[in-house]
Design a protein around this motif. Structure first.
Motif, PDB file in Angstrom:
ATOM      1  N   PRO A 118       0.825  -1.206   0.000  1.00 27.27           N
ATOM      2  CA  PRO A 118       0.000   0.000   0.000  1.00 27.27           C
ATOM      3  C   PRO A 118       0.862   1.260   0.000  1.00 27.27           C
ATOM      4  CG  PRO A 118       0.028  -0.977   2.191  1.00 27.27           C
ATOM      5  CD  PRO A 118       0.723  -1.943   1.287  1.00 27.27           C
ATOM      6  N   ALA A 119       0.435   2.272  -0.772  1.00 29.24           N
ATOM      7  CA  ALA A 119       1.250   3.456  -0.999  1.00 29.24           C
ATOM      8  C   ALA A 119       1.006   4.527   0.060  1.00 29.24           C
ATOM      9  CB  ALA A 119       0.955   4.023  -2.388  1.00 29.24           C
ATOM     10  N   LYS A 120       1.867   5.508   0.054  1.00 28.87           N
ATOM     11  CA  LYS A 120       1.779   6.606   1.016  1.00 28.87           C
ATOM     12  C   LYS A 120       1.373   7.882   0.276  1.00 28.87           C
ATOM     13  CE  LYS A 120       4.462   8.653   4.823  1.00 28.87           C
ATOM     14  NZ  LYS A 120       5.750   8.605   5.548  1.00 28.87           N
ATOM     15  N   ALA A 121       0.526   8.698   0.879  1.00 27.13           N
ATOM     16  CA  ALA A 121       0.113   9.982   0.300  1.00 27.13           C
ATOM     17  C   ALA A 121       0.559  11.095   1.234  1.00 27.13           C
ATOM     18  CB  ALA A 121      -1.396  10.015   0.104  1.00 27.13           C
ATOM     19  N   THR A 122       1.303  12.077   0.670  1.00 27.43           N
ATOM     20  CA  THR A 122       1.868  13.164   1.484  1.00 27.43           C
ATOM     21  C   THR A 122       1.623  14.503   0.823  1.00 27.43           C
ATOM     22  OG1 THR A 122       3.612  11.685   2.310  1.00 27.43           O
ATOM     23  CG2 THR A 122       3.973  14.042   2.565  1.00 27.43           C
ATOM     24  N   LEU A 123       1.284  15.504   1.648  1.00 26.44           N
ATOM     25  CA  LEU A 123       1.112  16.883   1.202  1.00 26.44           C
ATOM     26  C   LEU A 123       2.409  17.641   1.441  1.00 26.44           C
ATOM     27  CD1 LEU A 123      -0.731  19.342   0.380  1.00 26.44           C
ATOM     28  CD2 LEU A 123      -1.267  19.553   2.818  1.00 26.44           C
ATOM     29  N   PHE A 124       2.899  18.349   0.399  1.00 33.38           N
ATOM     30  CA  PHE A 124       4.139  19.131   0.491  1.00 33.38           C
ATOM     31  C   PHE A 124       3.822  20.607   0.274  1.00 33.38           C
ATOM     32  CE2 PHE A 124       5.419  14.890  -0.720  1.00 33.38           C
ATOM     33  CZ  PHE A 124       6.611  14.665  -0.050  1.00 33.38           C
ATOM     34  N   ASP A 125       4.623  21.481   0.896  1.00 34.16           N
ATOM     35  CA  ASP A 125       4.423  22.921   0.708  1.00 34.16           C
ATOM     36  C   ASP A 125       5.213  23.435  -0.490  1.00 34.16           C
ATOM     37  OD1 ASP A 125       7.080  23.185   1.474  1.00 34.16           O
ATOM     38  OD2 ASP A 125       6.640  24.045   3.445  1.00 34.16           O
ATOM     39  N   HIS A 126       5.269  24.762  -0.655  1.00 35.74           N
ATOM     40  CA  HIS A 126       5.893  25.367  -1.834  1.00 35.74           C
ATOM     41  C   HIS A 126       7.412  25.256  -1.830  1.00 35.74           C
ATOM     42  CE1 HIS A 126       6.295  28.467   1.199  1.00 35.74           C
ATOM     43  NE2 HIS A 126       7.147  29.111   0.426  1.00 35.74           N
ATOM     44  N   ARG A 127       7.988  24.685  -0.771  1.00 34.21           N
ATOM     45  CA  ARG A 127       9.420  24.415  -0.736  1.00 34.21           C
ATOM     46  C   ARG A 127       9.685  22.910  -0.619  1.00 34.21           C
ATOM     47  NH1 ARG A 127      10.455  28.254  -3.116  1.00 34.21           N
ATOM     48  NH2 ARG A 127      11.809  30.007  -2.577  1.00 34.21           N
ATOM     49  N   ALA A 128       8.708  22.114  -1.037  1.00 35.72           N
ATOM     50  CA  ALA A 128       8.830  20.651  -1.080  1.00 35.72           C
ATOM     51  C   ALA A 128       9.077  20.043   0.297  1.00 35.72           C
ATOM     52  CB  ALA A 128       9.929  20.232  -2.061  1.00 35.72           C
ATOM     53  N   LYS A 129       8.560  20.688   1.357  1.00 34.52           N
ATOM     54  CA  LYS A 129       8.648  20.121   2.702  1.00 34.52           C
ATOM     55  C   LYS A 129       7.342  19.413   3.036  1.00 34.52           C
ATOM     56  CE  LYS A 129      11.856  23.599   4.541  1.00 34.52           C
ATOM     57  NZ  LYS A 129      12.044  24.671   5.562  1.00 34.52           N
ATOM     58  N   PRO A 130       7.413  18.180   3.553  1.00 30.12           N
ATOM     59  CA  PRO A 130       6.172  17.468   3.909  1.00 30.12           C
ATOM     60  C   PRO A 130       5.472  18.165   5.073  1.00 30.12           C
ATOM     61  CG  PRO A 130       8.115  16.237   4.623  1.00 30.12           C
ATOM     62  CD  PRO A 130       8.624  17.373   3.802  1.00 30.12           C
ATOM     63  N   VAL A 131       4.170  18.404   4.918  1.00 31.98           N
ATOM     64  CA  VAL A 131       3.414  19.095   5.969  1.00 31.98           C
ATOM     65  C   VAL A 131       2.253  18.258   6.506  1.00 31.98           C
ATOM     66  CG1 VAL A 131       4.008  21.404   5.175  1.00 31.98           C
ATOM     67  CG2 VAL A 131       1.996  20.271   4.242  1.00 31.98           C
ATOM     68  N   HIS A 132       1.849  17.210   5.769  1.00 30.66           N
ATOM     69  CA  HIS A 132       0.769  16.346   6.261  1.00 30.66           C
ATOM     70  C   HIS A 132       0.820  15.006   5.547  1.00 30.66           C
ATOM     71  CE1 HIS A 132      -3.111  15.278   8.029  1.00 30.66           C
ATOM     72  NE2 HIS A 132      -3.466  14.819   6.849  1.00 30.66           N
ATOM     73  N   GLU A 133       0.537  13.937   6.299  1.00 34.11           N
ATOM     74  CA  GLU A 133       0.479  12.597   5.723  1.00 34.11           C
ATOM     75  C   GLU A 133      -0.954  12.075   5.792  1.00 34.11           C
ATOM     76  OE1 GLU A 133       3.340  10.175   7.689  1.00 34.11           O
ATOM     77  OE2 GLU A 133       5.065  11.225   6.816  1.00 34.11           O
ATOM     78  N   PHE A 134      -1.442  11.540   4.669  1.00 24.44           N
ATOM     79  CA  PHE A 134      -2.802  11.014   4.598  1.00 24.44           C
ATOM     80  C   PHE A 134      -2.867   9.518   4.911  1.00 24.44           C
ATOM     81  CE2 PHE A 134      -2.745  14.762   1.886  1.00 24.44           C
ATOM     82  CZ  PHE A 134      -3.898  15.423   2.277  1.00 24.44           C
TER      83      PHE A 134
END
Length: 528
Positions: free
Chosen positions: A253-269
């Motif tokens: 199963p895969a991972k889903a991650t939200l990144f900001d405008h500097r490619a830093k992870p800010v939230h994991e789904f």
């Protein structure tokens, strides 16, 4: 095949005789391109031009025919023609404002002012070994070019401002890159580059290896996006505000991650079997789903709170997109990927199913693009009342249907689904008409009253004709239909078993259970 221009002003579709182009607002035909061998075609962003690619062929003298042609949509006049062997990267590209257009040839990208396309080349960007290029959206257009790795030298993506090609604005080198997919944000200020290799030398993936890189057009920032789960990148999407993006990555199963405008992870789904992600146009709701070889589970998230709104199943879906208003999600099962159970479903952004329809052969479906400014952002509203599909023929029924999504009556009983040709004929007022009538809030009721006057007569005729309908089928067609109906019965039995275990069914599932008797009756008729 049909396409819309990027902003929905113009619509075009292909036939065996050529391509027809229409004004999407008035449906007035703008022009017709008389070409019998068109394989692919594309409209410019504002819909002023259309490009078509045909299968390569040769003249009697052995020279290549011009198989890439550009036309002016308003006049239907051919303005440029080229010889283009490969279908990949054939597409003639325009800037968003259509001021400039470009075409890639060996070792360079050629530019024209769009009004003078095909005449003397206006500017050239020379890049030895260039394999791909992409023009950015936005008010200050840029171009990104890709050169794959060769003889130990790394691959590279370079970005240039148009038409200042003396030095790149930004550049990023990397190994393990036979090809790339480029994802611009809507403002055209940042670019995500997904690199692919044909073979994974570590033997961890049958499909090769992928990596993701981030580049700013301003040249002040670039990096490799930090993905902390091994495996391929399944999907990438920018947020509509151009300031964030989501990546689904890693072995299933895969991972889903939200990144900001500097490619830093800010939230994991979370980690789930998912391979598709898409914001609604307003950026308020996020769809994260698992399609293709996965089971069709769809998760909807509120972007403001990042909390899950709902989860539902859209099994066998091969197409998914948001409506321009951002309130509805369309899923569809298309042929030839799947030859059975073709059709589409419409889901409210809260996760409720509000409409579904089966189609015997569904090849393509999609919304007309619309400017987001027409549909401002709003909070996640309650689902609307289900869209009722009323029978245009047959006697009125005294029983009350369960609340929830309605399946059209011609798909509940013994009647056969209409073919695409029959549907097209019905829309044009020719041949077999539709057996259902969709009730839309605010629509005139005259048609309903007119049909009601002949209901008894039509009902009697319909009943008398039903045996002939079945007898017209070949044995092979009957067996195929029986197999499909038996599959539905198995699904109904599974739902009834859930009910017996105390599980509450969704309205659409309740509606499916209610069709059991009519399905059994239809199977019996087919076996006579």
């Amino acid at each position: 095949m049909f396409v819309y221009s990027k902003y929905g002003q113009v619509y075009a579709y292909s036939t065996n005789q050529g391509v027809k182009v229409f004004d999407a607002n008035t449906l007035q035909q703008l022009c017709e391109i008389a070409k019998e061998n068109v394989i692919d075609f594309w409209l410019s962003p504002q819909g002023s031009y259309i490009a078509a690619w045909e299968r390569p062929s040769k003249r009697e003298d052995g020279s290549a025919n011009n198989n890439l042609t550009i036309w002016d949509v308003k006049t239907g006049q051919e303005i440029a023609a080229f010889s283009q062997k490969a279908q990949n990267n054939w597409n003639f590209q325009w800037t968003d404002d259509e001021k400039y257009c470009a075409r890639m040839v060996t070792g360079e990208v050629q530019f024209w002012e769009s009004k003078n396309a095909g005449k003397a080349v206006w500017a050239r960007l020379k890049v030895e070994g260039i394999a791909q290029y992409s023009l950015s959206p936005g008010k200050a257009p840029a171009i990104a070019v890709f050169v794959p790795e060769k003889k130990g030298a790394p691959g590279v993506v370079r970005m240039f401002s148009i038409p200042n090609f003396k030095s790149p604005l930004s550049s990023k080198t990397f190994f393990k890159a036979d090809s790339v997919t480029m994802y611009w944000n809507d403002l055209g200020t940042n670019l995500l580059v997904l690199t692919h290799t044909d073979v994974d030398k570590s033997n961890k993936s049958y499909y090769g290896e992928t990596n993701l890189y981030y580049l700013a057009v301003a040249g002040n920032f670039d990096c490799r996006v930090p993905l902390d789960k091994e495996g391929p990148v399944h999907d990438v999407t920018w947020g509509p505000d151009s300031k964030e993006f989501i990546v689904i990555y890693g072995s299933m199963p895969a991972k889903a991650t939200l990144f900001d405008h500097r490619a830093k992870p800010v939230h994991e789904f979370g980690i789930n079997p998912r391979n598709f992600v898409k914001y609604n146009p307003q950026g308020r709701t996020i769809c994260i789903a698992g399609f293709g070889n996965l089971n069709g589970t769809v998760d909807l998230y509120d972007r403001k709170t990042l909390k899950k709104i709902n989860t539902f199943s859209a099994s066998n879906a091969s197409h998914c997109e948001w409506s321009p208003c951002g309130r509805f999600l369309l899923t569809a099962t298309l042929t030839p990927r799947l030859r059975v159970d073709n059709g589409f479903k419409l889901w409210h952004q809260s996760g409720s199913l509000v409409y579904e329809e089966e189609v015997e052969e569904l090849y393509q479906i999609g919304y007309r693009p619309q400017p987001v400014s027409l549909y401002p952002m709003r909070s996640v509203s309650p689902p609307p009342n289900p869209i009722k599909v009323l029978p245009a023929k047959g006697p009125a029924k005294s029983t009350t249907a369960p609340a929830g999504a309605y399946r059209p009556p011609h798909l509940r009983g013994a009647a056969q689904p209409m073919t695409l040709s029959e549907r097209a004929a019905a829309l044009n007022g020719v041949g077999k008409g539709p057996t259902t009538q969709r009730k839309v809030v605010g629509a005139p009721v005259g048609a309903k009253a007119k049909n009601g006057a002949n209901q008894k007569k039509e009902s009697k005729k319909e009943v008398n004709n039903k045996p002939a309908e079945t007898s017209n089928l070949t044995d092979e067609e009957k067996q195929k239909k029986i197999r499909n109906l038996e599959k539905k019965l198995r699904q109904i039995r599974e739902l009834k078993e859930k009910m017996s275990n105390g599980e509450e069914l969704a309205p659409a599932q309740q509606q499916k259970v209610a069709t059991e008797v009519s399905i059994l009756r239809e199977i019996a008729n087919l076996r006579l």
